[in-house]
Structure formats: C-alpha cells, structure tokens
Write an enzyme that holds these catalytic residues in place. Structure first.
Site, PDB file in Angstrom:
ATOM      1  N   ALA A   1       0.715  -1.188   0.150  1.00  0.00           N
ATOM      2  CA  ALA A   1      -0.134  -0.015   0.157  1.00  0.00           C
ATOM      3  C   ALA A   1       0.687   1.265   0.191  1.00  0.00           C
ATOM      4  O   ALA A   1       1.937   1.615   0.475  1.00  0.00           O
ATOM      5  CB  ALA A   1      -0.828  -0.244   1.631  1.00  0.00           C
TER       6      ALA A   1
ATOM      7  N   TYR B   1       0.318   4.166   1.879  1.00  0.00           N
ATOM      8  CA  TYR B   1       0.943   3.962   3.263  1.00  0.00           C
ATOM      9  C   TYR B   1       2.208   3.110   3.554  1.00  0.00           C
ATOM     10  O   TYR B   1       2.754   4.529   4.935  1.00  0.00           O
ATOM     11  CB  TYR B   1      -0.636   3.986   3.728  1.00  0.00           C
ATOM     12  N   TYR B   2       2.304   1.958   3.303  1.00  0.00           N
ATOM     13  CA  TYR B   2       2.802   1.267   4.037  1.00  0.00           C
ATOM     14  C   TYR B   2       4.678   2.021   3.905  1.00  0.00           C
ATOM     15  O   TYR B   2       5.289   1.946   4.431  1.00  0.00           O
ATOM     16  CB  TYR B   2       3.392   0.028   3.334  1.00  0.00           C
ATOM     17  N   GLY B   3       4.781   2.509   2.539  1.00  0.00           N
ATOM     18  CA  GLY B   3       6.020   3.175   2.396  1.00  0.00           C
ATOM     19  C   GLY B   3       6.975   2.118   1.785  1.00  0.00           C
ATOM     20  O   GLY B   3       8.490   2.546   1.871  1.00  0.00           O
TER      21      GLY B   3
END
Length: 217
Positions: free
Chosen positions: A91, A93-95
């Site tokens: 994702a 968001y996970y980076g």
C-alpha cells in the site's frame, strides 16, 4: 498484519468455474473453493492461482508488504520470490513500494512475473485528482505502468461510491488489471450493490481461526 491477510471474493457468485478440458477429481471439504476456480497443486498453497470474476488469475498466497523497508525488506521480498511466491501485497501508506520493486529486481524477475497489489491512500479519498495522484505515485514507486490489483484500503476513508466508481474507470484506462476493496464488511458491500455499481472482485480481509467472519466469507 498484511502478511496474514486472506484473499476472498466479495460475494459468492455461484459454483466454481471448471477449466475447459480439465479433469474433475474428488476433493475433501477443506480443499473445495465453492466460488473460485483454482488451478495448481492438489492442495491450496504456493503455485496455486484463483480466477477472479473477470478472468484474471491471482496467486492464492502472497507476501504482505507492511514493514518491508530497507535492505532487509528488499531481501525478504527476493527470498519470498525465490521460494515461489508470486503475489506481493502493499500500500502507498506502508512506504515500502520502492523496496518491493527493488526486491523483485534482486530476485531476477521481470514485472509480468509478479502479481502486485497496492492500495489507495486513505486521505486521497477527498477528490478524484488525489486518488489519481495516489495511484500515479504508487506506479512510480513500483517502476511500472499498471498494477495487477488496486484496492480501497479502508471504508472509513469515506466517499466510497465516488472512489469505487473512479477505481472502475482506472481499470478501464488500463492502470489496474483488477480492482477491489479491503476491510469491508457486509454493510459496505451491500452499499455498493444498492448503488447499482459493479461489485468488487476482491475483498481483502483478516481471516484466521480466531477471526473467522463467516458473514463476509
């Protein structure tokens, strides 16, 4: 954690499709997949794929991309791919998208060899422009011009009907081969149905013996 996710169809669509010309063999109850066609070894696992509603084949097991940062993350991705994994779930968001792309290269595999799933940044739900920007950032991080599966990360981000309609358009534009949702319950899925929209091909949810969610699965 993302590594413990199970991949399920959003809603049952009828009996499993049998591959044309394939031989039917008896199976135990635990081997049966009543709403998905599976091909591969006799028991589910690495090397097995499931056919989504529109015909795309998705590996049955995948590696979760949360926490796979830096050199250790890149090596973990490469090790999983060398062991036979062919699905990586991440994702924005996970980076970890850049490290996942590096791990694929480290394993010596090309882009078509790996099924990549990633997710819309939740704060991007505020507008179409930001959803598109979220996907473009993921594509840049992953070094690709498409993803195999693009998911709404969480229904709590809001504007689900608008964002879901946009994901369907992004699929038609060739930026995602399949689209779906994550962490959706029955109520959210029924909301999509009642809006007259195409149902997701995938609802990625946490399922295990202490969290069975029979009402969704």
């Amino acid at each position: 954690s993302p590594a413990n996710r199970s991949w399920r169809r959003a809603r049952a669509r009828g009996p499993a499709e049998q591959e044309e010309g394939s031989q039917q063999t008896p199976s135990s109850a635990e081997d049966e997949l009543p709403v998905l066609a599976r091909e591969g070894p006799a028991r589910p696992g690495l090397g097995c794929t499931i056919k989504l509603r529109r015909g795309l084949r998705m590996p049955q097991l995948g590696l979760g991309g949360g926490g796979l940062e830096g050199a250790d993350g890149r090596e973990a991705v490469a090790a999983a791919l060398r062991a036979g994994y062919r699905l990586i779930d991440t994702a924005l968001y996970y980076g970890t998208e850049k490290d996942i792309a590096a791990g694929i290269r480290l394993a010596g595999l090309s882009r078509p060899d790996v099924f990549i799933a990633t997710k819309v940044l939740q704060k991007a739900h505020v507008s179409e422009a930001q959803v598109r920007s979220s996907l473009q950032e993921s594509l840049k991080n992953l070094g690709t011009n498409y993803v195999d599966l693009y998911l709404i990360h969480n229904p709590r981000a809001g504007r689900i009907k608008e964002v879901w309609s946009l994901l369907l358009r992004l699929r038609e534009e060739g930026l995602a081969r399949a689209v779906g949702v994550s962490n959706f319950g029955v109520g959210q899925l029924e909301g999509i149905r009642q809006a007259g929209l195409e149902m997701p091909e995938v609802n990625q949810i946490e399922v295990h013996c202490w969290r069975q969610l029979p009402e969704v699965t």
